[in-house]
Design a protein around this motif. Structure first.
Motif, short mmCIF file in Angstrom:
data_model
loop_
_atom_site.label_atom_id
_atom_site.label_comp_id
_atom_site.label_asym_id
_atom_site.label_seq_id
_atom_site.Cartn_x
_atom_site.Cartn_y
_atom_site.Cartn_z
N ASN A 93 0.83 -1.21 0.00
CA ASN A 93 0.00 0.00 0.00
C ASN A 93 0.87 1.27 0.00
O ASN A 93 1.40 1.68 1.03
CB ASN A 93 -0.93 -0.01 1.22
N LEU A 145 -0.12 4.22 -0.27
CA LEU A 145 -0.76 5.34 0.42
C LEU A 145 -0.42 5.36 1.90
O LEU A 145 -0.52 6.39 2.56
CB LEU A 145 -2.29 5.28 0.22
N THR A 146 0.00 4.19 2.44
CA THR A 146 0.40 4.14 3.85
C THR A 146 1.91 3.98 4.00
O THR A 146 2.42 3.78 5.10
CB THR A 146 -0.30 2.97 4.58
N ALA A 162 3.79 1.49 2.82
CA ALA A 162 4.20 0.09 3.06
C ALA A 162 5.45 -0.31 2.29
O ALA A 162 6.13 -1.27 2.65
CB ALA A 162 3.04 -0.85 2.71
N SER A 173 8.54 -0.65 4.51
CA SER A 173 8.62 -1.61 5.62
C SER A 173 9.87 -2.48 5.50
O SER A 173 10.39 -2.71 4.39
CB SER A 173 7.37 -2.50 5.64
#
Ligand SMILES: N[C@@H](CCC(=O)N[C@@H](CS)C(=O)NCC(=O)O)C(=O)O
Length: 215
Positions: free
Chosen positions: A32, A34-35, A37, A40
């Motif tokens: 994602n 938009l977040t 990710a 990560s």
């Protein structure tokens, strides 16, 4: 195969189209954007550049960069071919593709938008102006190469679907995301229309993917 992608990602769209044109079964693991990710630790183990797409084929290492993936798929699954045979035609197809992948698209990706906002303190109207400017420049370069060129046919290179069409489609689809008027680029728009008649392009469209906004 496993594709790390995201509904909104234009580079993932390019790979999805190629997989579908080749009839290759794949699952898509959403990262994602938009977040954030892509940043990560888990995803950086897949692609240390923290960008999508990345493709896993069997137990081999992840394959990264959409152009490298498109060429890998064309070499590992030659039918239907996505590159013409004749060397000047191949150069033209690669040139058209690189207008999108090397020049236009890199200027509008999330990390650029975030840098403009957070580091350079540019407000939203200014950022939108940037996105529209560079998207339009890419479309103008494509149109100048496609319109009136006898090598252009139903698709970018004659009547054969190539890597160039995949890249042109992603650029024209991206223009809608950034509210760019595509009227000045009728040949690129026409080619997108031809591509969208094919199921592989239509079902790969960003707005047809899980997680995309309805409508
Ligand atoms: N040149 C790369 C572009 C990869 C890229 O920038 N992908 C975008 C999504 S379309 C991304 O993951 N951006 C994450 C970020 O900018 O933080 C390719 O064609 O694969």
């Amino acid at each position: 195969m496993k594709l790390y992608g995201f509904w909104r990602s234009l580079a993932s769209y390019r790979v999805r189209v190629a997989l579908n044109l080749k009839g290759i079964a794949f699952e898509e693991a959403p990262i994602n954007l938009l977040t954030g990710a892509q940043h990560s630790d888990d995803y950086r183990k897949v692609n240390p550049q923290a960008v999508i797409p990345a493709l896993i084929d069997g137990d081999g290492p992840p394959i990264f960069q959409s152009m490298a993936i498109l060429e890998y798929l064309d070499e590992s699954h030659p039918n239907p071919p996505l590159m013409p045979k004749e060397i000047r035609a191949r150069a033209r197809v690669r040139g058209l593709a690189q207008i999108v992948v090397a020049d236009a698209h890199p200027l509008v990706v999330p990390r650029i938008r975030t840098y403009l906002e957070k580091d350079l303190a540019q407000d939203e109207p200014t950022r939108n102006k940037w996105l529209q400017h560079w998207t339009a420049k890419g479309l103008a370069a494509l149109e100048a190469n496609l319109a009136g060129n006898p090598a252009t046919g139903r698709y970018c290179q004659g009547d054969m679907i190539t890597i160039a069409d995949i890249c042109v489609a992603s650029q024209v689809v991206g223009a809608a995301f950034f509210n760019v008027d595509t009227k000045p680029y009728p040949t690129a728009v026409r080619i997108l229309g031809e591509c969208m008649k094919l199921d592989a392009f239509a079902k790969s469209h960003p707005l047809k993917q899980p997680g995309a906004p309805a409508g």
